[in-house]
Scaffold this motif. Structure first.
Motif, short mmCIF file in Angstrom:
data_model
loop_
_atom_site.label_atom_id
_atom_site.label_comp_id
_atom_site.label_asym_id
_atom_site.label_seq_id
_atom_site.Cartn_x
_atom_site.Cartn_y
_atom_site.Cartn_z
N ALA A 415 -56.02 -11.28 106.70
CA ALA A 415 -56.16 -10.15 107.55
C ALA A 415 -56.70 -11.06 108.92
CB ALA A 415 -57.54 -9.13 107.20
N TRP A 417 -59.56 -8.97 111.56
CA TRP A 417 -59.61 -7.51 112.20
C TRP A 417 -60.87 -7.25 113.19
CZ3 TRP A 417 -63.07 -5.51 108.22
CH2 TRP A 417 -63.50 -6.16 107.17
N GLU A 433 -63.24 0.97 111.96
CA GLU A 433 -62.82 -0.32 111.82
C GLU A 433 -61.17 -0.38 112.29
OE1 GLU A 433 -62.28 -1.47 107.64
OE2 GLU A 433 -60.32 -2.72 107.62
N ASP A 435 -57.80 -2.85 111.93
CA ASP A 435 -56.82 -3.90 111.68
C ASP A 435 -55.87 -4.05 112.37
OD1 ASP A 435 -58.58 -3.63 109.44
OD2 ASP A 435 -57.33 -2.34 108.46
N GLU A 438 -52.52 -7.23 108.51
CA GLU A 438 -52.54 -7.23 107.94
C GLU A 438 -51.61 -7.85 106.67
OE1 GLU A 438 -56.29 -5.22 105.39
OE2 GLU A 438 -55.22 -4.02 106.53
N GLY A 449 -51.12 -2.37 110.63
CA GLY A 449 -51.64 -2.25 111.64
C GLY A 449 -53.33 -1.17 111.04
#
Length: 545
Positions: A415, A417, A433, A435, A438, A449
């Protein structure tokens, strides 16, 4: 609209009974159905379900007009109908029994049905509280897709997924992207739905010939006006798909959502203020489900934001380099910029199997490597590394680019992020959060995403995905474009997900970067017995503002 309804009714009858009629019917064989009996089993649990059982002498099939703008057909006289208008409502149901030669007779009955289903959040998202417009999300991969109806939601459009703007620029399908879908409130529990397709309808290939289009040429835009206002009701979805919201939209008068597949009920897989993902089972082929993504961005705005799929591609608003981390002249990780996080921390909230150390990073040939290994450490069977810029580099808004090659092997979960800088004060998911990338070795080459925030976190995160080639053997550029207005997710310059930012979201403050490779867990899945070690390689990370 009257002409449209007549055409649909005639087609439904013709499709249902054409295979049951002989070419030459004598008068003696054309008998009028009689003695129509209609039995109902009306649910008392508030589900709105009614089981109909109909019989008649000399009948070969039956059609229902349920009194709520919907119809149904059956050959054996049994039909299950869900009435979704909230409250205790009375419906005049008309049952038509058809005999040979198309001769029919009918009987009307009145029923009372209680429905208690409610999903006010979906209604709010659809209408914005009063009236709201939606458009096909042409800029996203998979904005139109098809897969088996038995599949599980987001992973099911496996037969076909449209590329961004794939239907643009051709006369046969260009009308698809200019449809406008408007949802409005009409009271405490009711909705109206207006489709405006400017006189042209995008028909699935199976229906093209029935509406005057050229057969044998695939899906077609046909000069057939299906625009108009219909009632829309929300009801419980019955598919049992794990990734479904559990709500479906039912449309009166053969209503549909931009792409005609002979369906009037659409299950909502996900919805928020600015995006919606739905599926519907094809009317003449119950083994297939079609998937459509919608956005509140008009087609013109989608073109303006992304370059419309032209060679210019996505145009970033950020071009001044603020910060970068590359490793061309480095021999070890710069701890003035990066922190190591050590341990397992109760699986990091995801049942992860690795123990993070400060020795699973290295710099080789100008690339940063984070390596997951099968080895024992502090009671765990796997080691890896997790590094952050918390308290050392934090920022608000910008374009974040990472050029990376991903690890391979079942159970790997790399990941790249961002996490909110106030994480220690407010916790997760309140902090927010983002990302950027991933990936899991159990779903090789599928890039995810995601955004996590209150009410959209964990398995219910605001996500998008795209499939690329050679994720673990070649470098690709993973990008997030983050502003006060929107957050875009891209791979190699191609958009695959978008979020409409707003003043109430947690995405309007400083965030810090995190890089890690997890093993197993709720997203990484089962770890392969043959796994020994694999690395995520980072060429660079850059932040532009």
């Amino acid at each position: 609209m009257k002409y449209y309804r007549i055409i649909f009714s005639l087609l439904a009858i013709a499709l249902l009974f054409s295979s049951c009629q002989e070419d030459d019917l004598g008068l003696e064989s054309m008998m009028v159905p009689s003695n129509i009996l209609v039995n109902t089993d009306i649910s008392t649990d508030g589900s709105g379900i009614v089981e109909f059982t109909v019989s008649a002498d000399n009948a070969i099939s039956y059609q229902f007009n349920f009194g709520d703008g919907t119809t149904g057909s059956t050959l054996d006289g049994t039909f299950t109908k869900r009435f979704s208008k909230n409250g205790l409502n009375t419906y005049l149901v008309n049952v038509i029994a058809y005999g040979t030669g198309g001769i029919s007779s009918s009987r009307a009955i009145e029923i009372e049905v209680q429905s208690d289903f409610s999903d006010p959040e979906t209604k709010q998202f659809l209408t914005g509280g009063s009236s709201k417009k939606w458009y096909v999300a042409s800029y996203l991969p998979g904005h139109l897709g098809v897969g088996p109806s038995s599949g599980d939601g987001f992973d099911s459009p496996i037969y076909y997924q449209a590329a961004p703007f794939e239907k643009a620029g051709t006369e046969a399908s260009s009308c698809f992207y200019t449809d406008v879908l408007t949802y409005s409130t009409t009271g405490e529990d009711n909705l109206t739905y207006e489709l405006n397709n400017n006189g042209q309808t995008f028909f699935n290939v199976d229906y093209v010939g029935q509406f005057g289009g050229p057969t044998g040429s695939g899906d077609q835009c046909i000069d057939f006006d299906t625009s108009g206002v219909r009632n829309a009701t929300l009801s419980p979805a019955s598919s049992g798909i794990a990734t479904s919201r559990g709500t479906q939209i039912d449309y009166s008068n053969a209503g549909f959502m931009s792409y005609y597949i002979g369906a009037s009920s659409y299950e909502i897989l996900s919805i928020d203020e600015n995006s919606m993902y739905v599926r519907a089972v094809m009317g003449n082929n119950p083994a297939l489900a079609w998937y459509v993504k919608f956005t509140t961005l008009s087609y013109d705005l989608q073109n303006a934001e992304t370059g419309g799929g032209e060679e210019t591609g996505f145009e970033s608003d950020f071009d001044t380099l603020l910060w970068e981390s590359d490793y061309q002249n480095a021999t070890s990780l710069d701890t003035n910029t990066w922190n190591f996080e050590i341990g397992n921390n109760n699986g990091w909230g995801n049942d992860e199997k690795q123990y993070y150390t400060d020795s699973n990073t290295s710099i080789i040939d100008g690339n940063l490597l984070i390596t997951a290994k099968r080895e024992s450490e502090s009671g765990f069977d796997y080691t890896s590394s997790r590094i952050t810029t918390q308290d050392k580099f934090e920022f608000t808004y910008g374009r974040i680019e990472a050029r990376a090659k991903l690890p391979a092997g079942a159970g790997t979960w790399p990941a790249i992020w961002l996490l909110g800088s106030n994480f220690n004060e407010v916790g997760w998911p309140e902090t927010g959060e983002i990302d950027i990338m991933e990936h899991t070795g159990n779903s090789q080459n599928t890039i995810h995403g995601a955004l996590h925030y209150p009410e959209r976190s964990g398995a219910n995160a605001d996500t998008g995905a795209t499939v690329i080639e050679n994720a673990s053997t070649e470098f690709h550029i993973y990008t997030v474009e983050w502003s006060a207005e929107r957050i875009w997710f891209l791979v190699d310059g191609e958009v695959f997900h978008m979020y409409e930012n707003n003043a109430d979201s947690p995405f309007n403050k400083d965030f810090f970067l995190i890089l890690n490779v997890a093993m197993g867990g709720t997203f990484g899945g089962a770890i392969g017995d043959d796994f020994q070690e694999s690395s995520m390689e980072i060429d660079y990370i850059k932040v532009y503002q």
